[in-house]
Design an enzyme around this catalytic site. Structure first.
Site, short mmCIF file in Angstrom:
data_model
loop_
_atom_site.label_atom_id
_atom_site.label_comp_id
_atom_site.label_asym_id
_atom_site.label_seq_id
_atom_site.Cartn_x
_atom_site.Cartn_y
_atom_site.Cartn_z
N HIS A 83 0.85 -1.19 0.00
CA HIS A 83 0.00 0.00 0.00
C HIS A 83 0.88 1.23 0.00
CE1 HIS A 83 -3.55 2.47 0.72
NE2 HIS A 83 -2.77 3.20 1.50
N ASP A 162 -15.53 1.39 6.00
CA ASP A 162 -14.45 2.32 5.66
C ASP A 162 -14.92 3.34 4.64
OD1 ASP A 162 -11.67 3.30 5.55
OD2 ASP A 162 -11.79 2.56 3.50
N ARG A 169 -14.86 11.65 6.74
CA ARG A 169 -13.55 12.25 7.08
C ARG A 169 -13.14 13.27 6.02
NH1 ARG A 169 -9.75 7.44 7.03
NH2 ARG A 169 -8.12 8.99 7.30
N SER A 184 -8.32 2.42 8.35
CA SER A 184 -8.81 2.46 6.97
C SER A 184 -7.99 1.53 6.08
CB SER A 184 -8.74 3.90 6.44
OG SER A 184 -9.07 3.95 5.08
N LYS A 188 -9.07 -2.87 5.02
CA LYS A 188 -9.20 -3.33 3.63
C LYS A 188 -8.18 -4.41 3.29
CE LYS A 188 -9.00 0.93 2.20
NZ LYS A 188 -9.24 2.34 1.92
#
Length: 438
Positions: A83, A162, A169, A184, A188
């Site tokens: 990520h 999320d 947010r 978050s 995932k």
């Protein structure tokens, strides 16, 4: 009847108290069945933003969000995801995934679209005609098991809590909270069945984390959360003070990714992609040491097996493979404007987020979610930090459409006056990887 009330939970967090696991789960359940109002959720998000969460609360929030939708499990398989916190010209996913896959790691990618100044991985791959990013979870799982690599857009089946929280947010200035970012990302990654995660945390003017102190806090939070779920994790803090590689823009970045996979890439994007892939290969158990993983990763570029994997990914998801073998078939903007240096000087630094905003000005990004992206526009940088540029020499090329000549001239002026800072004296070239956090 539950003993919990939203008023009490907000009040306790507002005063810096620790929330119980049952309270956090109750809030996420209420969010999902609409029994709690959005304004109460946003009040709690602001309280979390201001008062923080400890590692246990962060893991409990991750857990509640993770089980708000479907989850996949790949027991005993080396399913490793990466990520990135996103940046300008960050096309590393298209490079590291085929490298890792060529070394026997399964790579599940559920990627986002661009909003703000950073481009989205899903938008970029859609520059390739026919490439399907909207597979459902069953299709995703099947491709991952059979082919070892898959790339889809975010799906409502994975961590739907999320999606709801992120939307709130986004409009309430609570994006940059480390516990909320951690929950978050991790909800995932865990839901898609990853057994390990490699984080690329960007630091600098083209990143959400502007300094290394904040970036390291996020790295430690992600790793602590991964360990609580018994997953392997490693985080790299990397430089985002200039565009990564040479290209910014969707088709241009796909073209550059192919060139890196063929061994012709710029030093920074090549080094970063190979190192991230090597960490995936190592924690995925496909190599006994990081050093061995690194040499395996480099070999896939030399022998062409990584590029072959990229071709397979495109073919498996309905994309036109001929476009990555003949770049003229990519939807590239037809007009090119070279931006020349007014005098002989060195490149000192970039106001990097501005590059993303200027790409959006040309149509290569979204100002609002409904905007249609132009995959053909963007920039190719011929010079980076530390490079000497002669008077009249091209610093970059702007790719734009025939009807954008005035706009491109305006963008060129802004780049010279606002975006690139110059120096009369020599400037040292920056490192790409600052630190590795385990």
């Amino acid at each position: 009847m539950s003993q919990h009330t939203m008023y009490n939970i907000i009040d306790r967090k507002k005063n810096g108290e620790k929330l119980e696991k049952s309270e956090i789960k109750w809030v996420i359940d209420g969010l999902m069945d609409n029994s709690i109002e959005d304004y109460q959720i946003t009040a709690l998000l602001m309280a979390i933003f201001l008062k923080g969460m400890d590692p246990e609360e962060t893991a409990d929030l991750t857990d509640a969000m993770l089980y708000s939708g479907r989850t996949l499990k790949f027991d005993g398989e080396n399913v490793i995801d990466k990520h990135s916190t996103g940046g300008i010209g960050d096309k590393a996913s298209f490079i590291l995934a085929p490298i890792a896959a060529a070394c026997g790691v399964k790579v599940p990618m559920i990627a986002g679209r661009g909003l703000g100044f950073t481009g989205g991985t899903v938008d970029k791959i859609e520059a390739i005609k026919g490439f399907k990013t909207s597979l459902n979870l069953d299709g995703f799982e099947k491709l991952l098991r059979e082919k070892g690599m898959v790339l889809i857009g975010q799906t409502d089946e994975i961590a739907p809590a999320d999606k709801k929280i992120y939307a709130l947010r986004d409009v309430t200035a609570t994006i940059d909270s480390i516990p909320l970012i951690t929950a978050s990302i991790m909800s995932k990654k865990l839901a898609e069945g990853a057994n390990g995660i490699v984080m690329d945390i960007k630091v600098g003017s083209g990143a959400f984390m502007r300094n290394r102190v904040q970036a390291k806090k996020l790295a430690k939070s992600i790793i602590a959360t991964a360990k609580r779920f018994d997953k392997k994790a490693v985080a790299l803090l990397t430089n985002m003070n200039q565009p990564l590689g040479t290209s910014v823009g969707h088709s241009l970045e796909i073209r550059e990714s192919c060139e890196v996979l063929k061994g012709n890439g710029a030093k920074d994007i090549t080094e970063l992609s190979i190192h991230l892939a090597a960490h995936m290969i190592h924690i995925g158990g496909a190599a006994p040491s990081f050093t061995k993983a690194l040499s395996m990763a480099k070999k896939t570029i030399k022998d062409g097996s990584a590029f072959k994997k990229f071709e397979e990914l495109i073919k498996n998801q309905g994309g036109d493979v001929s476009q990555i073998n003949d770049y003229t078939k990519l939807p590239l903007a037809k007009v090119q404007l070279k931006v020349l240096s007014p005098k002989t000087q060195y490149i000192k630094n970039f106001i990097n987020d501005e590059i993303g905003f200027l790409c959006t000005e040309l149509g290569g990004g979204r100002k609002v979610k409904s905007d249609i992206i132009d995959h053909g526009v963007g920039f190719v940088f011929h010079k980076k930090i530390g490079d000497k540029v002669q008077e009249g020499e091209a610093i970059l090329t702007i790719y734009h459409n025939k009807d954008q000549i005035d706009k491109a001239d305006e963008v060129a002026k802004k780049i010279l006056s606002k975006v690139i800072k110059f120096s009369k004296t020599k400037v040292s070239k920056p490192e790409i990887i600052y630190e590795i956090v385990r």
